[in-house]
Design a protein around this motif. Structure first.
Motif, PDB file in Angstrom:
ATOM      1  N   ALA A 190       0.837  -1.201   0.000  1.00 24.62           N
ATOM      2  CA  ALA A 190       0.000   0.000   0.000  1.00 24.62           C
ATOM      3  C   ALA A 190       0.870   1.248   0.000  1.00 24.62           C
ATOM      4  O   ALA A 190       0.605   2.195  -0.758  1.00 24.62           O
ATOM      5  N   ASN A 191       1.905   1.268   0.820  1.00 24.42           N
ATOM      6  CA  ASN A 191       2.808   2.425   0.849  1.00 24.42           C
ATOM      7  C   ASN A 191       3.564   2.585  -0.465  1.00 24.42           C
ATOM      8  O   ASN A 191       3.708   3.692  -0.983  1.00 24.42           O
ATOM      9  N   ARG A 192       4.045   1.468  -1.014  1.00 26.21           N
ATOM     10  CA  ARG A 192       4.804   1.514  -2.268  1.00 26.21           C
ATOM     11  C   ARG A 192       3.927   2.046  -3.403  1.00 26.21           C
ATOM     12  O   ARG A 192       4.346   2.925  -4.160  1.00 26.21           O
ATOM     13  N   ASN A 193       2.696   1.554  -3.499  1.00 28.42           N
ATOM     14  CA  ASN A 193       1.823   1.991  -4.582  1.00 28.42           C
ATOM     15  C   ASN A 193       1.380   3.437  -4.408  1.00 28.42           C
ATOM     16  O   ASN A 193       1.211   4.160  -5.390  1.00 28.42           O
ATOM     17  N   PHE A 194       1.195   3.873  -3.170  1.00 26.08           N
ATOM     18  CA  PHE A 194       0.835   5.271  -2.963  1.00 26.08           C
ATOM     19  C   PHE A 194       1.996   6.181  -3.347  1.00 26.08           C
ATOM     20  O   PHE A 194       1.786   7.267  -3.899  1.00 26.08           O
ATOM     21  N   LYS A 195       3.215   5.764  -3.074  1.00 27.01           N
ATOM     22  CA  LYS A 195       4.387   6.543  -3.505  1.00 27.01           C
ATOM     23  C   LYS A 195       4.442   6.623  -5.022  1.00 27.01           C
ATOM     24  O   LYS A 195       4.842   7.651  -5.589  1.00 27.01           O
ATOM     25  N   LEU A 224       1.322   5.204 -11.689  1.00 28.66           N
ATOM     26  CA  LEU A 224       0.003   4.809 -11.220  1.00 28.66           C
ATOM     27  C   LEU A 224      -0.783   6.071 -10.904  1.00 28.66           C
ATOM     28  O   LEU A 224      -0.295   6.932 -10.171  1.00 28.66           O
ATOM     29  N   ASP A 225      -1.988   6.199 -11.474  1.00 22.90           N
ATOM     30  CA  ASP A 225      -2.791   7.365 -11.109  1.00 22.90           C
ATOM     31  C   ASP A 225      -3.674   7.017  -9.908  1.00 22.90           C
ATOM     32  O   ASP A 225      -3.804   5.860  -9.524  1.00 22.90           O
ATOM     33  N   TYR A 226      -4.266   8.054  -9.323  1.00 22.17           N
ATOM     34  CA  TYR A 226      -4.981   7.865  -8.061  1.00 22.17           C
ATOM     35  C   TYR A 226      -6.205   6.965  -8.219  1.00 22.17           C
ATOM     36  O   TYR A 226      -6.506   6.172  -7.336  1.00 22.17           O
ATOM     37  N   ASN A 227      -6.905   7.041  -9.335  1.00 28.63           N
ATOM     38  CA  ASN A 227      -8.098   6.212  -9.537  1.00 28.63           C
ATOM     39  C   ASN A 227      -7.746   4.725  -9.564  1.00 28.63           C
ATOM     40  O   ASN A 227      -8.452   3.898  -8.974  1.00 28.63           O
ATOM     41  N   ASP A 228      -6.643   4.396 -10.266  1.00 27.37           N
ATOM     42  CA  ASP A 228      -6.202   2.992 -10.299  1.00 27.37           C
ATOM     43  C   ASP A 228      -5.787   2.534  -8.903  1.00 27.37           C
ATOM     44  O   ASP A 228      -6.099   1.416  -8.488  1.00 27.37           O
ATOM     45  N   TYR A 229      -5.091   3.420  -8.171  1.00 31.45           N
ATOM     46  CA  TYR A 229      -4.674   3.072  -6.816  1.00 31.45           C
ATOM     47  C   TYR A 229      -5.885   2.865  -5.914  1.00 31.45           C
ATOM     48  O   TYR A 229      -5.934   1.903  -5.136  1.00 31.45           O
ATOM     49  N   ALA A 230      -6.874   3.750  -5.990  1.00 31.79           N
ATOM     50  CA  ALA A 230      -8.057   3.648  -5.131  1.00 31.79           C
ATOM     51  C   ALA A 230      -8.824   2.360  -5.426  1.00 31.79           C
ATOM     52  O   ALA A 230      -9.293   1.689  -4.500  1.00 31.79           O
ATOM     53  N   GLU A 231      -8.924   2.013  -6.694  1.00 35.25           N
ATOM     54  CA  GLU A 231      -9.606   0.773  -7.073  1.00 35.25           C
ATOM     55  C   GLU A 231      -8.855  -0.440  -6.526  1.00 35.25           C
ATOM     56  O   GLU A 231      -9.452  -1.356  -5.952  1.00 35.25           O
ATOM     57  N   TRP A 232      -7.533  -0.446  -6.690  1.00 34.98           N
ATOM     58  CA  TRP A 232      -6.709  -1.550  -6.170  1.00 34.98           C
ATOM     59  C   TRP A 232      -6.803  -1.626  -4.649  1.00 34.98           C
ATOM     60  O   TRP A 232      -6.981  -2.698  -4.083  1.00 34.98           O
ATOM     61  N   HIS A 233      -6.702  -0.475  -3.988  1.00 36.92           N
ATOM     62  CA  HIS A 233      -6.703  -0.449  -2.524  1.00 36.92           C
ATOM     63  C   HIS A 233      -8.046  -0.926  -1.971  1.00 36.92           C
ATOM     64  O   HIS A 233      -8.089  -1.656  -0.968  1.00 36.92           O
ATOM     65  N   LEU A 258      -0.242  -5.222  -8.777  1.00 36.32           N
ATOM     66  CA  LEU A 258       0.229  -4.048  -9.531  1.00 36.32           C
ATOM     67  C   LEU A 258       1.736  -4.017  -9.725  1.00 36.32           C
ATOM     68  O   LEU A 258       2.248  -3.140 -10.410  1.00 36.32           O
ATOM     69  N   ASP A 259       2.477  -4.919  -9.115  1.00 42.03           N
ATOM     70  CA  ASP A 259       3.944  -4.898  -9.225  1.00 42.03           C
ATOM     71  C   ASP A 259       4.424  -5.300 -10.588  1.00 42.03           C
ATOM     72  O   ASP A 259       3.890  -5.995 -11.330  1.00 42.03           O
TER      73      ASP A 259
END
Length: 156
Positions: free
Chosen positions: A96-101, A119-128, A155-156
């Motif tokens: 979670a920290n890595r993807n938010f960075k 990674l844009d925020y929408n993709d991150y929010a969907e993944w999270h 996502l890696d």
């Protein structure tokens, strides 16, 4: 078991106990009679009476010199303790920290074009959101460790 001592004041009642065991029984019986809701603090292990009827996990006792209570310290400490004992949960936190960075780096870029691991925020929010649901399912035993780790590292 105990003796009631009468004082000269009409509003005062005192008790005298012969042993600690008698005193403990007295306290226990009074708690049962008055239907007192007792909880045990998850941080310090002491019993306390919660201020509300909701399930309370931490007491209000001051634990540090700067005035912080178990309620302030306890949740972060327990999360850290659980993460240390669970490799899967520590992997979840790291991912979670890595993807938010990755989101922050993408937002700081001058161009809006994604390259590499951007990674844009929408993709991150969907993944999270998906991973949080999977974490709850994993905690309840619906997913095994391998399936949960596969979702974490998607996502890696």
């Amino acid at each position: 078991m105990f003796q009631i001592t009468k004082f000269s004041y009409p509003f005062t009642k005192g008790y005298r106990f012969d042993t600690l065991k008698d005193y403990m029984w007295f306290i226990f019986i009074n708690v049962l009679q008055h239907d007192v809701n007792l909880s045990m603090c998850r941080y310090c292990g002491h019993f306390f009476i919660p201020k509300t009827k909701r399930k309370t996990h931490y007491c209000d006792r001051v634990r540090t010199e700067d005035g912080r209570t178990c309620k302030d310290i306890g949740p972060a400490f327990m999360k850290k303790l659980n993460a240390e004992h669970s490799i899967v949960l520590s992997e979840y936190d790291k991912a979670a920290n890595r993807n938010f960075k990755r989101v922050e780096r993408f937002e700081d870029k001058l161009s809006d074009e994604k390259t590499g691991k951007d990674l844009d925020y929408n993709d991150y929010a969907e993944w999270h959101s998906k991973v949080r649901k999977a974490r709850n399912l994993w905690k309840n035993g619906g997913l095994n460790d391998e399936e949960f780790l596969r979702l974490i590292h998607e996502l890696d």
